[in-house]
Scaffold this active site. Structure first.
Site, short mmCIF file in Angstrom:
data_model
loop_
_atom_site.label_atom_id
_atom_site.label_comp_id
_atom_site.label_asym_id
_atom_site.label_seq_id
_atom_site.Cartn_x
_atom_site.Cartn_y
_atom_site.Cartn_z
N LYS A 191 0.85 -1.10 0.06
CA LYS A 191 -0.02 -0.13 0.00
C LYS A 191 0.98 1.25 -0.03
O LYS A 191 1.53 1.67 0.92
CB LYS A 191 -0.96 0.03 1.09
CG LYS A 191 -2.11 0.99 0.93
CD LYS A 191 -2.75 1.73 2.02
CE LYS A 191 -1.89 2.82 2.49
NZ LYS A 191 -1.92 4.44 1.54
N GLU A 266 10.18 1.79 10.34
CA GLU A 266 11.34 3.07 9.95
C GLU A 266 10.53 4.22 10.03
O GLU A 266 9.95 4.56 8.93
CB GLU A 266 11.95 2.70 8.60
CG GLU A 266 12.74 1.43 8.55
CD GLU A 266 13.51 1.31 7.04
OE1 GLU A 266 13.43 2.22 6.21
OE2 GLU A 266 14.03 0.20 6.92
N CYS A 300 14.10 11.47 5.80
CA CYS A 300 14.13 10.85 7.18
C CYS A 300 15.36 11.11 7.82
O CYS A 300 15.53 11.24 9.12
CB CYS A 300 13.57 9.43 7.41
SG CYS A 300 14.67 8.23 6.25
N GLU A 397 9.85 16.73 14.15
CA GLU A 397 10.24 16.61 12.82
C GLU A 397 9.48 17.41 11.84
O GLU A 397 8.25 17.36 11.65
CB GLU A 397 9.93 15.20 12.27
CG GLU A 397 10.47 14.69 11.07
CD GLU A 397 10.09 13.23 10.71
OE1 GLU A 397 9.09 12.95 10.70
OE2 GLU A 397 11.07 12.66 9.97
#
Ligand code: NAD
Length: 503
Positions: A191, A266, A300, A397
């Protein structure tokens, strides 16, 4: 010639084709709509124009895909590793043949600059070749003899797995997860992110053309809390390999708990780049700019916190400001562009809000290169100074070309600030003192540490994070930990004593 006009001309027929066809699911080797007939739209971050209607799957579509993956597992996991290796190499060939098209589509769907996306498809092909070559060794185990016993270990593929990926560099990240799963003998239901689903379709078409049997890899499009959730809750899915935000990773663990789902996560990062006053100034500057602003900062492993030693901080920040004035913000398909539009207006509003909040909390914001007349999705390279590690901008973040500079005095201060974050993905160290680097390597809370270099991936090395940055590692044979079950077999070599009962 690779100028903007040429890129637009090359993209045009692909765009027209996808607009006509839409982005369907791909189940059991066939393109198909969602059972409900429902769709959602994916649009270009540049101008909000429609790219395509995308199948909006629900639990019943997910179930159809999972049943296809379950059936295909019976034959795929017994296919010889050499045959699996051959198909994966054929997929890599197919990716290379369409690399330019993939790069252009990825830029248009994500807003990432062509300059950095040009190599994304090649990186995807490299992933397939790397894991293809590891396929013959996936089952390898250990020999651990003990008195009276020959102990051996082996591995078997875990079964059908779910792969869920984010929007920032969708093509490369999909290959990073799907290639080792297929090499291990698992079948896949993938997905992709709803904000950039285009290149996942191209990838599944390439796999089909390369001869991957139907059902081995199924593509399900949809919204995270609909199709994504259903995938993580499905009892026949044995593991979920996920790349995305920390909050979603937490939700996925909870959703998978009832079926004891194995998860590999992750997640996000708030990665420090630590620059000591004995560092090579110019190289540290280059690395800081590259790790903070490449890939739109939507990365990331981006260095979003600069920890700079107070003795060089004024000079270093001044040098950064000089350089960010000439970082080029513009059209994602222009080969001269460094920073393209961010993924969408909602993300931009969030980023702008974070920058404004930093100002109200007392930080200084320098953003010399923000287009004023362009679409709302542009945020130019931004430097936040006079900041502390307690400000929101240093804790959350941001996932944008925004760098927060924080000053430190000595090693202990640098270490304290670097580790004072919920995350633990990557850290970058710049110093000419090897002893200092060695000490800090042990003490930094980060799954990956680069010393005197930017992020350079070497596929056999472990990739992943600590703390809120995730669970598990990818790279090398470690990628197979999630996709395989390990077995121990103990075989008697003598007649070991067996206590007798009932005599
Ligand atoms: P996201 O977490 O919002 O979405 C990621 C994927 O999860 C999407 O496909 C989404 O549809 C799906 N999803 C959302 N809710 C779900 C649910 N309840 N159940 C199942 N699936 C669900 O992340 P994003 O905004 O697409 O991507 C940005 C994030 O990804 C950042 O935090 C970034 O750091 C992270 N990221 C991490 C790495 C890494 O390797 N550590 C790499 C790239 C991106």
């Amino acid at each position: 010639m690779t100028d903007l006009a040429t890129h637009l001309a090359t993209l045009a027929p692909h765009l027209s084709d996808i607009r006509t066809r839409g982005i369907p699911n791909h189940i059991n080797g066939q393109a198909c709509s969602a059972h409900s007939g429902m769709t959602f739209q994916t649009t270009s971050p540049l101008d909000g124009s429609l790219i395509a209607e995308v199948a909006r799957s629900d639990a019943s579509d997910v179930n159809t895909a999972v049943q296809a993956a379950k059936t295909a597992f019976d034959t795929w996991h017994t296919t010889t590793p050499t045959a699996r290796k051959a198909v994966l190499h054929a997929i890599a060939d197919g990716i290379e043949a369409r690399a330019h098209e993939i790069a252009l589509c990825e830029c248009w769907d994500t807003g990432q600059a062509y300059r950095f996306m040009a190599k994304a498809a090649q990186r995807g092909a490299d992933n397939f070749r790397y894991f293809a070559d590891l396929a013959p060794g996936v089952q390898d185990g250990q020999s651990l003899p003990s008195p009276g016993l020959m102990n051996v270990t082996t591995r078997i593929p875990i079964g059908p797995v779910g792969v869920i990926t984010p929007w920032n560099t969708p093509f490369m990240l999909s290959t990073w997860k799907i290639a080792p799963a297929l090499a291990a003998g698992c079948t896949v239901v993938h997905k992709p992110a709803e904000l950039s689903p285009w290149t996942a379709l191209i990838l599944s078409e390439i796999a089909k053309e390369a001869g991957l049997p139907p059902g081995v890899w199924n593509l399900i499009n949809g919204i995270g809390h609909e199709a994504g959730r259903a995938l993580t809750q499905h009892p026949e899915i044995k593991a979920i390999a996920f790349v995305g935000g920390t909050a979603t990773g937490t939700a996925i663990m909870a959703q998978g708990a009832a079926t004891l789902k194995r998860v590999h996560l992750e997640l996000g990062g708030k990665n420090p780049i630590v620059v000591f006053d004995d560092a090579d100034f110019e190289r540290a500057l280059d690395a800081t700019l590259f790790m903070a602003y490449s890939l739109n900062g939507e990365r990331c492993t981006s260095a979003s916190r600069l920890l700079v030693q107070a003795s060089i901080a004024d000079r270093f920040e001044a040098a950064l400001i000089k350089r960010i004035k000439i970082i080029r913000v513009g059209h994602p398909l222009d080969p001269n562009t460094d920073i393209g539009p961010l993924i969408g207006a909602a993300h931009c509003d969030k980023v702008s809000g974070s920058i404004r909040r930093a100002q109200t909390q007392g930080a200084t914001v320098t953003a010399p290169n923000v287009p004023t007349d362009g679409p709302k999705t542009f945020i130019g390279p931004t430097l936040v100074t006079n900041a502390t590690n307690y400000m929101d901008i240093a804790r959350h973040e941001i996932f944008a070309p925004v760098l927060t500079s924080i000053r430190f005095t000595d090693d202990a201060d640098a270490l304290r600030i670097a580790n004072d974050t919920p995350y633990g993905l990557a850290a970058y160290l710049w110093t000419s003192d090897i002893n200092r680097a060695m000490r800090l390597m042990d003490q930094l809370d980060a799954g990956m540490i680069w010393v005197n270099t930017a992020n350079l991936r070497h596929l056999p090395t472990p990739f992943g994070g600590m703390k809120a940055s995730g669970i598990g590692r990818d790279g090398g044979a470690q990628s197979f930990d999630i996709y395989t079950e390990q077995k121990h077999i103990g075989i008697a070599t003598q007649d070991p004593h067996i206590p007798r009962l009932g005599v």
